[in-house]
Each structure stands twice: as C-alpha cells, then as structure tokens.
Design an enzyme around this catalytic site. Structure first.
Site, PDB file in Angstrom:
ATOM      1  N   LEU A 122      23.500  29.145 -20.972  1.00 58.56           N
ATOM      2  CA  LEU A 122      24.813  29.408 -20.360  1.00 58.56           C
ATOM      3  C   LEU A 122      25.744  30.051 -21.398  1.00 58.56           C
ATOM      4  CD1 LEU A 122      26.886  28.979 -18.005  1.00 58.56           C
ATOM      5  CD2 LEU A 122      27.333  26.701 -18.948  1.00 58.56           C
ATOM      6  N   GLY A 338      30.678   1.044 -47.296  1.00 56.30           N
ATOM      7  CA  GLY A 338      31.354   1.397 -48.544  1.00 56.30           C
ATOM      8  C   GLY A 338      30.682   2.582 -49.218  1.00 56.30           C
ATOM      9  N   GLU A 362      27.728  20.301 -24.124  1.00 57.37           N
ATOM     10  CA  GLU A 362      27.866  19.971 -22.692  1.00 57.37           C
ATOM     11  C   GLU A 362      29.338  19.787 -22.284  1.00 57.37           C
ATOM     12  OE1 GLU A 362      24.789  17.765 -20.800  1.00 57.37           O
ATOM     13  OE2 GLU A 362      23.342  18.238 -22.368  1.00 57.37           O
TER      14      GLU A 362
HETATM   15  N1  COS Z   1      30.129  20.659  -9.011  1.00 55.71           N
HETATM   16  C1  COS Z   1      30.018  21.599  -8.047  1.00 55.71           C
HETATM   17  N2  COS Z   1      30.796  22.713  -8.015  1.00 55.71           N
HETATM   18  C2  COS Z   1      31.719  22.861  -8.987  1.00 55.71           C
HETATM   19  C3  COS Z   1      31.873  21.910 -10.021  1.00 55.71           C
HETATM   20  C4  COS Z   1      31.044  20.765 -10.003  1.00 55.71           C
HETATM   21  N3  COS Z   1      31.138  19.833 -10.961  1.00 55.71           N
HETATM   22  N4  COS Z   1      32.861  22.321 -10.848  1.00 55.71           N
HETATM   23  C5  COS Z   1      33.306  23.487 -10.357  1.00 55.71           C
HETATM   24  N5  COS Z   1      32.613  23.813  -9.232  1.00 55.71           N
HETATM   25  C6  COS Z   1      32.811  24.982  -8.363  1.00 55.71           C
HETATM   26  C7  COS Z   1      34.246  24.991  -7.864  1.00 55.71           C
HETATM   27  O1  COS Z   1      34.380  24.238  -6.688  1.00 55.71           O
HETATM   28  C8  COS Z   1      34.485  26.466  -7.631  1.00 55.71           C
HETATM   29  O2  COS Z   1      33.925  26.877  -6.418  1.00 55.71           O
HETATM   30  P1  COS Z   1      34.866  27.163  -5.089  1.00 55.71           P
HETATM   31  O3  COS Z   1      35.837  28.226  -5.523  1.00 55.71           O
HETATM   32  O4  COS Z   1      33.896  27.606  -4.061  1.00 55.71           O
HETATM   33  O5  COS Z   1      35.526  25.852  -4.775  1.00 55.71           O
HETATM   34  C9  COS Z   1      33.656  27.137  -8.736  1.00 55.71           C
HETATM   35  O6  COS Z   1      32.660  26.178  -9.125  1.00 55.71           O
HETATM   36  C10 COS Z   1      34.500  27.519  -9.919  1.00 55.71           C
HETATM   37  O7  COS Z   1      35.111  26.348 -10.413  1.00 55.71           O
HETATM   38  P2  COS Z   1      36.463  26.339 -11.250  1.00 55.71           P
HETATM   39  O8  COS Z   1      37.461  27.214 -10.550  1.00 55.71           O
HETATM   40  O9  COS Z   1      36.817  24.931 -11.528  1.00 55.71           O
HETATM   41  O10 COS Z   1      35.991  27.100 -12.578  1.00 55.71           O
HETATM   42  P3  COS Z   1      36.743  27.370 -13.950  1.00 55.71           P
HETATM   43  O11 COS Z   1      36.389  28.721 -14.412  1.00 55.71           O
HETATM   44  O12 COS Z   1      38.195  27.041 -13.822  1.00 55.71           O
HETATM   45  O13 COS Z   1      36.026  26.405 -15.014  1.00 55.71           O
HETATM   46  C11 COS Z   1      35.350  24.414 -16.215  1.00 55.71           C
HETATM   47  C12 COS Z   1      35.764  25.095 -14.892  1.00 55.71           C
HETATM   48  C13 COS Z   1      36.328  24.669 -17.363  1.00 55.71           C
HETATM   49  C14 COS Z   1      35.302  22.961 -15.858  1.00 55.71           C
HETATM   50  C15 COS Z   1      33.961  24.951 -16.612  1.00 55.71           C
HETATM   51  O14 COS Z   1      34.013  26.283 -17.038  1.00 55.71           O
HETATM   52  C16 COS Z   1      33.273  24.118 -17.677  1.00 55.71           C
HETATM   53  O15 COS Z   1      32.705  23.042 -17.408  1.00 55.71           O
HETATM   54  N6  COS Z   1      33.284  24.608 -18.942  1.00 55.71           N
HETATM   55  C17 COS Z   1      32.540  23.976 -20.007  1.00 55.71           C
HETATM   56  C18 COS Z   1      31.174  24.538 -20.045  1.00 55.71           C
HETATM   57  C19 COS Z   1      30.283  23.703 -20.873  1.00 55.71           C
HETATM   58  O16 COS Z   1      30.163  22.498 -20.683  1.00 55.71           O
HETATM   59  N7  COS Z   1      29.633  24.337 -21.833  1.00 55.71           N
HETATM   60  C20 COS Z   1      28.776  23.617 -22.708  1.00 55.71           C
HETATM   61  C21 COS Z   1      27.611  24.434 -23.043  1.00 55.71           C
HETATM   62  S1  COS Z   1      26.361  24.309 -21.911  1.00 55.71           S
HETATM   63  S2  COS Z   1      25.277  22.869 -22.715  1.00 55.71           S
END
Ligand code: COS
Length: 382
Positions: A122, A338, A362
C-alpha cells in the site's frame, strides 16, 4: 475451533516459544535473519494458516483465538511473528474478506500451508498516512492491466510470492474510489526489489521497496473482480490488522514484565532486593496495570469482531492504546534494569527498539486518533 483442540494448539505454541524461539533470539539479532529451520517449524505447526478458513486449508481461527495465539508467539522477539505476520494478516486478508471464490481457491491453500508468502503493498514514497493519494497506476490494456509504481517499506517483500497491491485503476476518479486491489504474483515480469532497508530494530524482519515497471496482470487479478473497491478492501484489512497488533503489544508486554519482575527480585542494592523498594514496585505495578488494560480491550474488540459488529473505532483505539502502552512498559523495563537495561546482553534495550515500530506501522498513533474522533463525530451526526 473446539476448546480442547485450541488448548492443545496454544500449549504447543507456548512450548515452541520457550524451547525454540527464545533461545534463538540472539542469533536472529546477530544474523539479521530468522533461521530456515525455525521457519520450517512454523510451517509445520500450521502458523501460516491461522486466519485462513478451514475450507481453504487453514486452521480458521476466530479473531479472539488468533489474538490468543499471537499473544503467546510474541512472548518471543516480535521478529518471529513478522515471518508469518503478513501472510496471516494484511497480505492474505484482502483475499479472505473480499476475494472471489476462484481467487480464494487459487491462493489461500498455498498461503495457509506456508508454501507461499504474501505481502501487503500500500505505502509509497509519497503516500503513507494519506493512503488514498497513492500514485501507482494500473492502466487497462484489453483484458489485462499494466501496473507501474513504487511501493515502500514492504514487510517480507524479499520472501514474498504474492503481493496484495493497491493501484489506481480509474484515472478519472481522484482519491479512494479510483483504487483497486490486485493480486500480483512476485514472478510477474517487471517487478524488482530495492535493497533491504536498515532499521532501528526488528533485525531479522526484512522490508524493502518493490518497483513495478509495466507489470502485466489479468483483469481478474482485481480482488473481488470489481474495480474501485481496493481502498475499502485495504481499510477492512487494516481494521483487522490493528486487532492483531494489539495482541502483539500484549505478548511483548507479558515478556517485558516477566523480565522486569525477575530482574527486580534478583538484583540487590542497599543490602536488599530492589523489588522491596516502593519506587521500583510502582514501575512494576504501572506496567502490570497497563497490560491488564490491553488484555481487557483486546478481548472486547476481538469479541465484537467475531460477532460481526463494526469495529473501526475500537480497533483503532486498541492499536493506539496498546502500542503506546507497550512503549511505556518497555521504557520502564529498561529503567528497572538500570545500567544493565542499556546493555545489549539483557535484551530489554532490543525489545525497546523493536516495539517502537508498533506506534507507526498499520497506521500511526495519530491516524488512530483521527479515526476514533471521526467515527465519534459520524455517529453523533446520525
Ligand atoms: N472499512 C470499510 N470502508 C472504509 C473504512 C473501513 N475501516 N475506512 C474508510 N472506508 C471507506 C469510506 O467509507 C469511504 O468510502 P465511501 O465514500 O463510499 O463512504 C472510503 O473508504 C474513503 O474513506 P475516507 O474518506 O475515510 O478516506 P481518507 O482518505 O480520508 O483516509 C484514513 C482515511 C486516514 C483513515 C486512511 O487513509 C488510513 O487508514 N491511513 C493510514 C494508512 C495506514 O495504516 N498505513 C500503514 C501502512 S500499511 S501496513
């Protein structure tokens, strides 16, 4: 799994940790590699198949059961868990959760048997926390796609046989909805690996860049067969992965507390065991209290997951709390030891560095906070 069989599995893993893994920790640190005979033993124990349903050749544990096994396993250096981690977790779960039956038949039995290792691709050089901004492209070419882009810090990539890869397949759709998840065999022409990353800790767990240069994969390599669903698949995989990380934090907390208690009881200063001193007792008590809190939260979140309830908020809270708490527990373990705690011989300094990653991978602690608050606000609006 019935409780007798599960108890046997758990005590087998406990014995394996005591007899095989803990004694091999120094060698893994020194060689920066987990020995092949240990990986073979993990395969024979069925550890690669913990989370794959029985219908596809795995052990098919529930999340609560998986958490209990991972807790046992991570009483040894977290590096051993990393060997199976991506195959049990983020690398395979996209296929388990959203894959077609054909995709499951094709990949899960081999993954469960430990014959193939899966990695999760990812993160990119320009896209980490903001996962939806990823730039790797998958361009449609008849009944195939051509994938080009670079993935970064990919755990187990040097050993991987298959990648769950997120790429932008819908160029006209910006953000999350333009992303698809692809199953890409590591033998696909056009894949090259970067040099193995040098890290702060977790020696023996290998990460590197994976570069995809015009890699041709069939259109049916899209998980679930429907383009544009890949970001959601990745988020579901990460929800589950964050519960798994809670179990890793708990296993390491158990070990650090055991080491701290034993050292405090053996070490004499001012004519008596340092465990008699209340300031040392306070550190032991704080660590135990935090470990119990991780345990309670882990059981509750894993239970909710197993009942099919939504857990995004709770999984983020568990990952956030447990990874921060084990950081404090490791810090106290160094302090209780220590001067010895700063020396490599005693291992607590190594575990202190190893578990630092739990607050980052993650999803960072800050991303977990953001998810928790977002979910709270969303629920209040409804
Ligand atoms: N389960 C199912 N669907 C999800 C979800 C979940 N946990 N989280 C988000 N979605 C869906 C949302 O519902 C949205 O779809 P709809 O528009 O149809 O409703 C879509 O995915 C986009 O979600 P969102 O708008 O929340 O996306 P963002 O770009 O704002 O990002 C975060 C969300 C920041 C939470 C995400 O990018 C994230 O988890 N980042 C960290 C990534 C990570 O963990 N990286 C580590 C390396 S991989 S080991």
């Amino acid at each position: 799994m019935d409780s007798d069989t599960f108890d046997i599995l758990r005590s087998t893993v406990r014995r394996f940790v005591e007899e095989r893994l803990i004694p091999a920790e120094d060698r893994v640190e020194h060689d920066d590699a987990v020995p092949e005979d240990i990986i073979a033993d993990m395969r024979n124990l069925g550890l690669f198949g913990l989370s794959v349903p029985e219908a596809y050749g795995g052990i098919g544990l529930s999340m609560s059961e998986e958490a209990a096994i991972v807790r046992e396993l991570t009483r040894a250096s977290v590096v051993f868990r990393s060997v199976i981690g991506t195959t049990v977790g983020i690398g395979s779960q996209g296929i388990v959760i959203d894959g077609t039956d054909e995709q499951k038949q094709q990949w899960l039995p081999r993954l469960a048997a430990g014959e193939a290792v899966a990695s999760f691709a990812l993160t990119e050089p320009g896209s980490g926390s903001d996962a939806a901004s990823l730039k790797t492209v998958a361009v449609r070419d008849g009944d195939h796609y051509r994938i080009t882009g670079t993935k970064r810090y990919i755990t187990n990539a040097p050993r991987a046989d298959v990648f769950t890869l997120m790429a932008r397949s819908e160029p006209e759709i910006k953000g999350a909805h333009g992303v698809s998840a692809f199953i890409v065999p590591a033998t696909t022409p056009g894949i090259t690996l970067g040099k193995i990353d040098k890290k702060m800790g977790q020696k023996g767990s290998q990460t590197c860049d994976v570069i995809f240069d015009d890699c041709r994969v069939p259109a049916n390599a899209i998980i679930g067969g429907k383009p544009g669903q890949g970001f959601k698949t990745a988020m579901k995989v990460l929800d589950r992965g964050r519960i798994h990380i809670g179990a890793v934090a708990l296993g390491m907390s158990d070990r650090l507390i055991e080491m701290s208690l034993r050292y405090a009881m053996d070490r004499n200063q001012f004519g008596q065991s340092i465990s008699n001193f209340q300031l040392v007792q306070a550190m032991l008590a704080d660590s135990k209290t935090e470990a119990l809190a991780i345990e309670a939260l882990l059981e509750s979140v894993a239970g909710k997951f197993d009942r099919g309830e939504p857990v995004s908020l709770e999984a983020a809270a568990l990952k956030y709390f447990s990874s921060e708490a084990v950081g404090r527990i490791a810090d106290r373990a160094v302090q209780v030891h220590g001067g010895a705690g700063y020396m490599t011989e005693y291992k607590v300094e190594r575990f202190y560095r190893d578990i630092r990653l739990l607050r980052i991978y993650e999803g960072t602690s800050q991303i977990q906070q953001l998810i928790i608050a977002r979910e709270m606000i969303r629920a209040e609006r409804q």
